[in-house]
Scaffold this motif. Structure first.
Motif, PDB file in Angstrom:
ATOM      1  N   ALA A 179       0.869  -1.176   0.000  1.00 39.36           N
ATOM      2  CA  ALA A 179       0.000   0.000   0.000  1.00 39.36           C
ATOM      3  C   ALA A 179       0.910   1.231   0.000  1.00 39.36           C
ATOM      4  CB  ALA A 179      -0.929   0.027   1.210  1.00 39.36           C
ATOM      5  N   PRO A 180       0.678   2.206  -0.869  1.00 34.65           N
ATOM      6  CA  PRO A 180      -0.403   2.272  -1.849  1.00 34.65           C
ATOM      7  C   PRO A 180      -0.241   1.234  -2.967  1.00 34.65           C
ATOM      8  CG  PRO A 180       1.164   4.044  -2.204  1.00 34.65           C
ATOM      9  CD  PRO A 180       1.581   3.380  -0.926  1.00 34.65           C
ATOM     10  N   LYS A 181      -1.275   1.135  -3.806  1.00 35.12           N
ATOM     11  CA  LYS A 181      -1.283   0.139  -4.870  1.00 35.12           C
ATOM     12  C   LYS A 181      -0.100   0.339  -5.812  1.00 35.12           C
ATOM     13  CE  LYS A 181      -4.201  -1.575  -8.661  1.00 35.12           C
ATOM     14  NZ  LYS A 181      -5.479  -1.361  -9.388  1.00 35.12           N
ATOM     15  N   PRO A 182       0.737  -0.686  -5.991  1.00 38.09           N
ATOM     16  CA  PRO A 182       1.899  -0.536  -6.866  1.00 38.09           C
ATOM     17  C   PRO A 182       1.556  -0.802  -8.334  1.00 38.09           C
ATOM     18  CG  PRO A 182       1.952  -2.693  -5.866  1.00 38.09           C
ATOM     19  CD  PRO A 182       0.722  -1.994  -5.321  1.00 38.09           C
ATOM     20  N   ARG A 183       2.430  -0.333  -9.222  1.00 42.07           N
ATOM     21  CA  ARG A 183       2.350  -0.679 -10.628  1.00 42.07           C
ATOM     22  C   ARG A 183       3.285  -1.866 -10.855  1.00 42.07           C
ATOM     23  NH1 ARG A 183       4.263   3.835 -13.203  1.00 42.07           N
ATOM     24  NH2 ARG A 183       6.303   2.931 -13.602  1.00 42.07           N
ATOM     25  N   VAL A 184       2.773  -2.923 -11.461  1.00 41.08           N
ATOM     26  CA  VAL A 184       3.550  -4.146 -11.675  1.00 41.08           C
ATOM     27  C   VAL A 184       3.709  -4.367 -13.175  1.00 41.08           C
ATOM     28  CG1 VAL A 184       3.736  -6.617 -11.169  1.00 41.08           C
ATOM     29  CG2 VAL A 184       2.566  -5.092  -9.555  1.00 41.08           C
ATOM     30  N   ALA A 185       4.926  -4.656 -13.613  1.00 42.19           N
ATOM     31  CA  ALA A 185       5.193  -4.845 -15.046  1.00 42.19           C
ATOM     32  C   ALA A 185       6.251  -5.921 -15.242  1.00 42.19           C
ATOM     33  CB  ALA A 185       5.643  -3.536 -15.688  1.00 42.19           C
ATOM     34  N   TRP A 186       6.106  -6.650 -16.336  1.00 45.02           N
ATOM     35  CA  TRP A 186       7.149  -7.595 -16.773  1.00 45.02           C
ATOM     36  C   TRP A 186       8.028  -6.897 -17.807  1.00 45.02           C
ATOM     37  CZ3 TRP A 186       8.859 -12.044 -14.941  1.00 45.02           C
ATOM     38  CH2 TRP A 186       8.027 -12.825 -14.129  1.00 45.02           C
ATOM     39  N   GLN A 187       9.349  -7.138 -17.713  1.00 41.73           N
ATOM     40  CA  GLN A 187      10.296  -6.554 -18.659  1.00 41.73           C
ATOM     41  C   GLN A 187      11.266  -7.628 -19.130  1.00 41.73           C
ATOM     42  OE1 GLN A 187      12.395  -3.267 -16.875  1.00 41.73           O
ATOM     43  NE2 GLN A 187      10.525  -2.121 -16.367  1.00 41.73           N
ATOM     44  N   ASP A 188      11.831  -7.418 -20.337  1.00 44.16           N
ATOM     45  CA  ASP A 188      12.928  -8.282 -20.767  1.00 44.16           C
ATOM     46  C   ASP A 188      14.231  -7.725 -20.216  1.00 44.16           C
ATOM     47  OD1 ASP A 188      13.688  -6.167 -22.410  1.00 44.16           O
ATOM     48  OD2 ASP A 188      12.877  -7.070 -24.230  1.00 44.16           O
ATOM     49  N   SER A 189      15.344  -8.385 -20.544  1.00 44.50           N
ATOM     50  CA  SER A 189      16.623  -7.980 -19.964  1.00 44.50           C
ATOM     51  C   SER A 189      17.098  -6.624 -20.463  1.00 44.50           C
ATOM     52  CB  SER A 189      17.688  -9.043 -20.261  1.00 44.50           C
ATOM     53  OG  SER A 189      17.795  -9.274 -21.660  1.00 44.50           O
ATOM     54  N   ASP A 190      16.492  -6.110 -21.539  1.00 45.08           N
ATOM     55  CA  ASP A 190      16.835  -4.779 -22.044  1.00 45.08           C
ATOM     56  C   ASP A 190      15.942  -3.687 -21.468  1.00 45.08           C
ATOM     57  OD1 ASP A 190      18.891  -5.755 -23.687  1.00 45.08           O
ATOM     58  OD2 ASP A 190      17.468  -6.263 -25.272  1.00 45.08           O
ATOM     59  N   THR A 193      14.682 -15.708 -25.677  1.00 46.46           N
ATOM     60  CA  THR A 193      15.457 -14.589 -26.199  1.00 46.46           C
ATOM     61  C   THR A 193      16.915 -14.992 -26.180  1.00 46.46           C
ATOM     62  OG1 THR A 193      15.808 -13.571 -24.033  1.00 46.46           O
ATOM     63  CG2 THR A 193      13.766 -13.006 -25.186  1.00 46.46           C
ATOM     64  N   MET A 194      17.788 -14.039 -26.530  1.00 43.63           N
ATOM     65  CA  MET A 194      19.224 -14.337 -26.508  1.00 43.63           C
ATOM     66  C   MET A 194      19.721 -14.564 -25.076  1.00 43.63           C
ATOM     67  SD  MET A 194      20.213 -14.490 -29.602  1.00 43.63           S
ATOM     68  CE  MET A 194      21.997 -14.336 -29.540  1.00 43.63           C
ATOM     69  N   THR A 195      19.035 -14.010 -24.062  1.00 39.08           N
ATOM     70  CA  THR A 195      19.484 -14.157 -22.678  1.00 39.08           C
ATOM     71  C   THR A 195      18.545 -15.021 -21.849  1.00 39.08           C
ATOM     72  OG1 THR A 195      18.264 -12.207 -21.922  1.00 39.08           O
ATOM     73  CG2 THR A 195      20.488 -11.850 -22.774  1.00 39.08           C
ATOM     74  N   ASN A 196      17.265 -15.049 -22.215  1.00 41.46           N
ATOM     75  CA  ASN A 196      16.252 -15.779 -21.452  1.00 41.46           C
ATOM     76  C   ASN A 196      16.094 -15.239 -20.035  1.00 41.46           C
ATOM     77  OD1 ASN A 196      15.550 -17.432 -23.541  1.00 41.46           O
ATOM     78  ND2 ASN A 196      16.772 -19.180 -22.888  1.00 41.46           N
ATOM     79  N   PRO A 200      15.043 -21.509 -18.547  1.00 40.60           N
ATOM     80  CA  PRO A 200      15.944 -22.453 -19.227  1.00 40.60           C
ATOM     81  C   PRO A 200      15.599 -22.560 -20.704  1.00 40.60           C
ATOM     82  CG  PRO A 200      15.084 -23.396 -17.185  1.00 40.60           C
ATOM     83  CD  PRO A 200      14.308 -22.128 -17.449  1.00 40.60           C
ATOM     84  N   GLY A 201      16.616 -22.700 -21.515  1.00 40.38           N
ATOM     85  CA  GLY A 201      16.404 -22.778 -22.968  1.00 40.38           C
ATOM     86  C   GLY A 201      16.074 -24.180 -23.424  1.00 40.38           C
ATOM     87  N   ALA A 202      15.029 -24.735 -22.852  1.00 40.99           N
ATOM     88  CA  ALA A 202      14.619 -26.085 -23.252  1.00 40.99           C
ATOM     89  C   ALA A 202      14.419 -26.131 -24.763  1.00 40.99           C
ATOM     90  CB  ALA A 202      13.341 -26.480 -22.522  1.00 40.99           C
ATOM     91  N   ALA A 203      14.924 -27.165 -25.381  1.00 39.91           N
ATOM     92  CA  ALA A 203      14.851 -27.278 -26.837  1.00 39.91           C
ATOM     93  C   ALA A 203      13.401 -27.251 -27.298  1.00 39.91           C
ATOM     94  CB  ALA A 203      15.527 -28.568 -27.297  1.00 39.91           C
ATOM     95  N   PRO A 204      13.073 -26.427 -28.291  1.00 41.41           N
ATOM     96  CA  PRO A 204      11.730 -26.458 -28.860  1.00 41.41           C
ATOM     97  C   PRO A 204      11.564 -27.716 -29.708  1.00 41.41           C
ATOM     98  CG  PRO A 204      13.115 -24.997 -30.145  1.00 41.41           C
ATOM     99  CD  PRO A 204      13.956 -25.462 -28.974  1.00 41.41           C
ATOM    100  N   LYS A 205      10.347 -27.942 -30.159  1.00 39.91           N
ATOM    101  CA  LYS A 205      10.104 -29.100 -31.016  1.00 39.91           C
ATOM    102  C   LYS A 205      10.939 -28.972 -32.282  1.00 39.91           C
ATOM    103  CE  LYS A 205       6.342 -31.816 -33.037  1.00 39.91           C
ATOM    104  NZ  LYS A 205       4.881 -31.958 -33.152  1.00 39.91           N
ATOM    105  N   PRO A 206      11.718 -30.005 -32.624  1.00 44.34           N
ATOM    106  CA  PRO A 206      12.531 -29.926 -33.845  1.00 44.34           C
ATOM    107  C   PRO A 206      11.650 -29.790 -35.084  1.00 44.34           C
ATOM    108  CG  PRO A 206      13.187 -31.800 -32.468  1.00 44.34           C
ATOM    109  CD  PRO A 206      11.897 -31.285 -31.923  1.00 44.34           C
ATOM    110  N   PHE A 207      12.254 -29.299 -36.164  1.00 49.94           N
ATOM    111  CA  PHE A 207      11.568 -29.271 -37.456  1.00 49.94           C
ATOM    112  C   PHE A 207      12.192 -30.345 -38.336  1.00 49.94           C
ATOM    113  CE2 PHE A 207      11.684 -27.989 -41.919  1.00 49.94           C
ATOM    114  CZ  PHE A 207      10.333 -28.018 -42.195  1.00 49.94           C
ATOM    115  N   ALA A 208      11.399 -31.298 -38.774  1.00 51.26           N
ATOM    116  CA  ALA A 208      11.885 -32.383 -39.628  1.00 51.26           C
ATOM    117  C   ALA A 208      11.255 -32.265 -40.997  1.00 51.26           C
ATOM    118  CB  ALA A 208      11.559 -33.736 -38.999  1.00 51.26           C
ATOM    119  N   GLY A 209      12.067 -32.412 -42.042  1.00 56.05           N
ATOM    120  CA  GLY A 209      11.553 -32.300 -43.398  1.00 56.05           C
ATOM    121  C   GLY A 209      12.357 -33.133 -44.378  1.00 56.05           C
ATOM    122  N   ILE A 210      11.810 -33.286 -45.561  1.00 56.84           N
ATOM    123  CA  ILE A 210      12.491 -34.022 -46.632  1.00 56.84           C
ATOM    124  C   ILE A 210      13.340 -33.047 -47.419  1.00 56.84           C
ATOM    125  CG2 ILE A 210      12.180 -35.389 -48.734  1.00 56.84           C
ATOM    126  CD1 ILE A 210       9.495 -36.328 -47.563  1.00 56.84           C
TER     127      ILE A 210
END
Length: 461
Positions: A60-71, A100-103, A125-135
């Motif tokens: 109190a008083p009511k704060p402003r809350v925001a998410w930011q990236d590393s920049d 992102t580049m830093t996560n 953590p930079g867990a691997a995304p689903k791979p892309f497989a193609g011919i």
């Protein structure tokens, strides 16, 4: 020090109030309800996105809350969940981020009236995304498959497997490193099996994370490829003789009239050759390093529903050889599921299908495949794509696992995402912890932890 009276809740809370107020007297650092350091955590993780949660527990008083990236850039977030108890504000803010580049991401809490700013940082953590497989290529010796893992940390192990899980021989992985993330490409040549299905598997043992993509290699005859909008697709085509195409010509068309890509002895649509249809401008490329092997395959990036149609690749000097592929764009991507709210009546789950055509049927199921009651779907239509959100409230089951399933019968396409609701969310002690936190508003977060500890003791005694 902290007592719980198992049968008399009134006495229990009275004892707690005395204990907690005693601690508050010596640990209050800001006074006037200055916001404590926020609590941040990962709420849900999917292949491509991570949902983050930031909680400000009493200010109190009511704060402003925001998410930011590393920049320091402000991130889009959901509408804050705000409650007001005993003169103090309790705020929860959710955001969904991609790697992102830093996560690194920050939850920043600001009270201008008190000239007070506090923040907490979280590393995703930079867990691997689903791979892309193609011919990549088709020859008499087999089919050349390509697997791409676009950005992961720590470095994943990437392998090709057949449908029985047997490891397949592959070329040396192509690895690049950008920032903290690894980008890996792995090629393998396969021959016909009883299923013609193959898997590219990415494993990060440090994160206990395994993810894969499966590809079906069609037999002889027309080829049909089904992909989501906004994806990356390879249309395969090669000369059976495997002779070099470096000084020859090949021509890709859609529906026998729209010029998709032309290569003519070194000149092509991406280096000055005119004539490409506007629909494909800037989105199509070939594999220059594969021309010497007779490979005329192309890639189409950022696929659109308008890309759907019949594609042919012709060789003027080899008139008997053509490639024919039918492309269907609009397959529903994997849904995004997460927890929207926790109430006494259960846990409210949210499922989002972000862009699909034709309109998919979206359902919630339990782990046994039983259909769950859900609210009316929220449907929006942007361009040619449908965006669908479906909410359901669940209670405890023997597995606490729930699935959101998207079905497009026209494409014979079914895809789902599974979510596990932690057992703790069904515990009734949640209300007790919140009550105590509200009562001692303004003290350091250690008091909140004390409250939660007492709650756990109350349950387990």
């Amino acid at each position: 020090m902290f007592c719980c009276v198992k049968k008399t809740r009134t006495l229990e809370l009275s004892s707690l109030c005395v204990c907690v107020l005693t601690v508050a007297a010596v640990t209050t650092g800001h006074g006037n309800g200055a916001a404590p350091k926020p609590f941040v955590g990962i709420l849900n993780t999917t292949e491509h996105r991570v949902q983050l949660k930031c909680e400000v527990r009493g200010a109190a008083p009511k704060p402003r809350v925001a998410w930011q990236d590393s920049d320091g850039n402000i991130l889009r977030a959901e509408k804050p969940q705000v409650s007001h108890r005993d003169g103090c504000y309790h705020i929860t803010l959710l955001t969904t981020v991609t790697r992102t580049m830093t996560n690194h991401f920050l939850c920043v809490v600001t009270q201008v009236e008190l000239s007070h700013v506090t923040e907490e940082e979280i590393h995703v953590p930079g867990a691997a995304p689903k791979p892309f497989a193609g011919i990549l290529n088709v020859t008499e010796g087999g089919v050349l498959l390509k697997c791409e893992v676009p950005g992961a940390s720590p470095k994943p192990k990437v392998e090709w497997q057949d449908s029985d899980g047997n490891l397949l021989p592959a070329e040396e992985p192509q690895v690049s490193h950008r920032g903290d993330l690894y980008y890996i490409t792995l090629l393998t040549t396969v021959t016909r099996t009883n299923t013609n299905r193959f898997l590219c598997v990415a494993t990060q043992e440090e994160l206990s994370h395994v993810i894969h993509d499966e590809i079906h290699v069609p037999g002889p005859g027309p080829v049909t490829v089904v992909v989501p909008a906004g994806s990356y697709i390879i249309l395969p085509c090669s000369l059976s003789t495997q002779e070099s195409l470096g000084q020859k010509r090949f021509d890709w068309k859609k529906d026998d009239q729209r010029e998709v890509f032309v290569y003519d002895a070194g000149l092509h649509f991406n280096n000055g050759l005119p004539g490409q249809d506007e629909l494909f401008r800037g989105r199509v490329s070939h594999f220059a390093d594969r021309l010497q092997f007779g490979n005329a395959s192309i890639t189409i990036r950022n696929t659109r529903v308008a890309d759907s149609g019949d594609y042919t690749c012709a060789f003027p000097l080899h008139q008997r050889e053509t490639c024919n592929i039918t492309l269907l764009v609009g397959a529903a991507p994997k849904p995004f599921v997460g927890i929207l709210n926790v109430t006494e009546g259960g846990v409210l789950l949210k499922c989002e299908v972000p862009g699909a055509s034709p309109k998919p049927k979206v359902e919630w199921q339990d782990s046994d495949g039983n259909l769950l009651p859900a609210e009316e779907p929220q449907v929006s239509h942007r361009g040619d794509l449908y965006y669908i959100t479906l909410l359901t409230t669940v209670t405890r089951t023997n597995t606490n696992r729930f699935l959101c399933v998207a079905t497009q019968e026209e494409l014979s396409h079914v895809i789902h995402d599974e979510f596990h609701v932690p057992e703790q969310l069904f515990e009734s002690c949640l209300g007790v912890g919140v009550l105590i936190a509200a009562f001692v508003c303004g003290v350091f977060s250690v008091v909140v932890l004390i409250a939660l500890s007492v709650c756990v003791l109350y349950i387990t005694v």
